[in-house]
Design a protein around this motif. Sequence first.
Motif, PDB file in Angstrom:
ATOM      1  N   UNK A   1       0.827  -1.202   0.000  1.00 55.96           N
ATOM      2  CA  UNK A   1       0.000   0.000   0.000  1.00 55.96           C
ATOM      3  C   UNK A   1       0.860   1.249   0.000  1.00 55.96           C
ATOM      4  N   UNK A   2       0.402   2.250  -0.752  1.00 58.65           N
ATOM      5  CA  UNK A   2       1.031   3.556  -0.703  1.00 58.65           C
ATOM      6  C   UNK A   2       2.430   3.630  -1.259  1.00 58.65           C
ATOM      7  N   UNK A   3       2.768   2.757  -2.177  1.00 60.27           N
ATOM      8  CA  UNK A   3       4.088   2.769  -2.794  1.00 60.27           C
ATOM      9  C   UNK A   3       3.942   3.295  -4.221  1.00 60.27           C
ATOM     10  N   UNK A   4       4.700   4.319  -4.560  1.00 61.06           N
ATOM     11  CA  UNK A   4       4.678   4.837  -5.926  1.00 61.06           C
ATOM     12  C   UNK A   4       5.643   4.003  -6.758  1.00 61.06           C
ATOM     13  N   UNK A   5       5.148   3.470  -7.872  1.00 64.41           N
ATOM     14  CA  UNK A   5       5.942   2.588  -8.722  1.00 64.41           C
ATOM     15  C   UNK A   5       6.070   3.247 -10.096  1.00 64.41           C
ATOM     16  N   UNK A   6       7.309   3.556 -10.508  1.00 63.84           N
ATOM     17  CA  UNK A   6       7.554   4.253 -11.770  1.00 63.84           C
ATOM     18  C   UNK A   6       8.448   3.424 -12.683  1.00 63.84           C
ATOM     19  N   UNK A   7       8.135   3.429 -13.965  1.00 63.71           N
ATOM     20  CA  UNK A   7       8.944   2.759 -14.996  1.00 63.71           C
ATOM     21  C   UNK A   7       9.080   1.257 -14.735  1.00 63.71           C
ATOM     22  N   UNK A   8       7.972   0.619 -14.382  1.00 64.87           N
ATOM     23  CA  UNK A   8       7.996  -0.819 -14.133  1.00 64.87           C
ATOM     24  C   UNK A   8       7.222  -1.550 -15.218  1.00 64.87           C
ATOM     25  N   UNK A   9       7.549  -2.819 -15.407  1.00 63.20           N
ATOM     26  CA  UNK A   9       6.924  -3.671 -16.414  1.00 63.20           C
ATOM     27  C   UNK A   9       7.837  -3.813 -17.617  1.00 63.20           C
ATOM     28  N   UNK A  10       7.700  -4.942 -18.297  1.00 65.46           N
ATOM     29  CA  UNK A  10       8.514  -5.208 -19.484  1.00 65.46           C
ATOM     30  C   UNK A  10       7.588  -5.753 -20.565  1.00 65.46           C
ATOM     31  N   UNK A  11       7.060  -4.832 -21.369  1.00 62.84           N
ATOM     32  CA  UNK A  11       6.093  -5.202 -22.380  1.00 62.84           C
ATOM     33  C   UNK A  11       6.671  -6.235 -23.333  1.00 62.84           C
ATOM     34  N   UNK A  12       5.881  -7.288 -23.599  1.00 64.62           N
ATOM     35  CA  UNK A  12       6.296  -8.327 -24.525  1.00 64.62           C
ATOM     36  C   UNK A  12       7.117  -9.438 -23.899  1.00 64.62           C
ATOM     37  N   UNK A  13       7.388  -9.359 -22.585  1.00 61.78           N
ATOM     38  CA  UNK A  13       8.171 -10.395 -21.910  1.00 61.78           C
ATOM     39  C   UNK A  13       7.256 -11.085 -20.905  1.00 61.78           C
ATOM     40  N   UNK A  14       6.955 -12.350 -21.140  1.00 60.39           N
ATOM     41  CA  UNK A  14       6.068 -13.103 -20.265  1.00 60.39           C
ATOM     42  C   UNK A  14       6.622 -13.158 -18.845  1.00 60.39           C
ATOM     43  N   UNK A  15       5.792 -12.827 -17.865  1.00 63.38           N
ATOM     44  CA  UNK A  15       6.178 -12.920 -16.467  1.00 63.38           C
ATOM     45  C   UNK A  15       6.894 -11.692 -15.923  1.00 63.38           C
ATOM     46  N   UNK A  16       7.092 -10.680 -16.731  1.00 63.72           N
ATOM     47  CA  UNK A  16       7.794  -9.474 -16.265  1.00 63.72           C
ATOM     48  C   UNK A  16       6.799  -8.329 -16.106  1.00 63.72           C
ATOM     49  N   UNK A  17       5.843  -8.549 -15.207  1.00 62.67           N
ATOM     50  CA  UNK A  17       4.798  -7.573 -14.940  1.00 62.67           C
ATOM     51  C   UNK A  17       5.319  -6.553 -13.923  1.00 62.67           C
ATOM     52  N   UNK A  18       4.683  -5.392 -13.812  1.00 64.75           N
ATOM     53  CA  UNK A  18       5.137  -4.432 -12.803  1.00 64.75           C
ATOM     54  C   UNK A  18       5.156  -5.036 -11.397  1.00 64.75           C
ATOM     55  N   UNK A  19       4.094  -5.765 -11.040  1.00 68.09           N
ATOM     56  CA  UNK A  19       4.029  -6.465  -9.750  1.00 68.09           C
ATOM     57  C   UNK A  19       3.654  -7.908 -10.052  1.00 68.09           C
ATOM     58  N   UNK A  20       4.450  -8.856  -9.613  1.00 68.51           N
ATOM     59  CA  UNK A  20       4.303 -10.254 -10.015  1.00 68.51           C
ATOM     60  C   UNK A  20       4.311 -11.166  -8.780  1.00 68.51           C
ATOM     61  N   UNK A  21       3.196 -11.850  -8.553  1.00 66.60           N
ATOM     62  CA  UNK A  21       3.121 -12.880  -7.517  1.00 66.60           C
ATOM     63  C   UNK A  21       3.617 -14.174  -8.152  1.00 66.60           C
ATOM     64  N   UNK A  22       4.861 -14.555  -7.902  1.00 64.47           N
ATOM     65  CA  UNK A  22       5.471 -15.710  -8.563  1.00 64.47           C
ATOM     66  C   UNK A  22       5.379 -16.961  -7.694  1.00 64.47           C
ATOM     67  N   UNK A  23       4.695 -17.972  -8.218  1.00 58.12           N
ATOM     68  CA  UNK A  23       4.554 -19.271  -7.555  1.00 58.12           C
ATOM     69  C   UNK A  23       4.064 -19.121  -6.112  1.00 58.12           C
ATOM     70  N   UNK A  24       3.041 -18.304  -5.945  1.00 59.98           N
ATOM     71  CA  UNK A  24       2.505 -18.039  -4.607  1.00 59.98           C
ATOM     72  C   UNK A  24       1.258 -18.865  -4.303  1.00 59.98           C
ATOM     73  N   UNK A  25       0.824 -19.691  -5.238  1.00 56.56           N
ATOM     74  CA  UNK A  25      -0.419 -20.454  -5.074  1.00 56.56           C
ATOM     75  C   UNK A  25      -1.565 -19.483  -4.845  1.00 56.56           C
ATOM     76  N   UNK A  26      -2.383 -19.720  -3.851  1.00 53.15           N
ATOM     77  CA  UNK A  26      -3.533 -18.867  -3.569  1.00 53.15           C
ATOM     78  C   UNK A  26      -3.069 -17.559  -2.931  1.00 53.15           C
ATOM     79  N   UNK A  27      -3.591 -16.448  -3.430  1.00 57.54           N
ATOM     80  CA  UNK A  27      -3.222 -15.140  -2.872  1.00 57.54           C
ATOM     81  C   UNK A  27      -4.467 -14.395  -2.382  1.00 57.54           C
ATOM     82  N   UNK A  28      -5.516 -15.152  -2.014  1.00 57.25           N
ATOM     83  CA  UNK A  28      -6.720 -14.521  -1.493  1.00 57.25           C
ATOM     84  C   UNK A  28      -6.375 -13.665  -0.284  1.00 57.25           C
TER      85      UNK A  28
END
Length: 80
Positions: free
Chosen positions: A46-73
């Motif tokens: 919460x409350x974090x400013x994120x600038x210049x993140x993400x890698x368009x066209x690269x699978x799995x390189x999202x600005x914020x990525x929950x990697x192998x976290x199973x359920x994230x409810x």
Amino acid sequence: DDPDFPVEVAQLNRNFVLEAEEDSTNSLHGGHLMIFHTPDVAQTLQGVEIKNFGQQGVLGKYPIHFHMCDAVEGSLISRN
């Protein structure tokens, strides 16, 4: 001290900015924040400013990525 239990890294009560440097060869490539292997644990960002993140066209390189976290409810990403 138990590796099976995730810990809270920091609680910040001030402005916090994550800013990636611009890629001089590809303007569509930026930073990548990965929440890594925290199965069935609700995460809060919460409350974090994120600038210049993400890698368009690269699978799995999202600005914020929950990697192998199973359920994230119950996870919350807000006011960013």
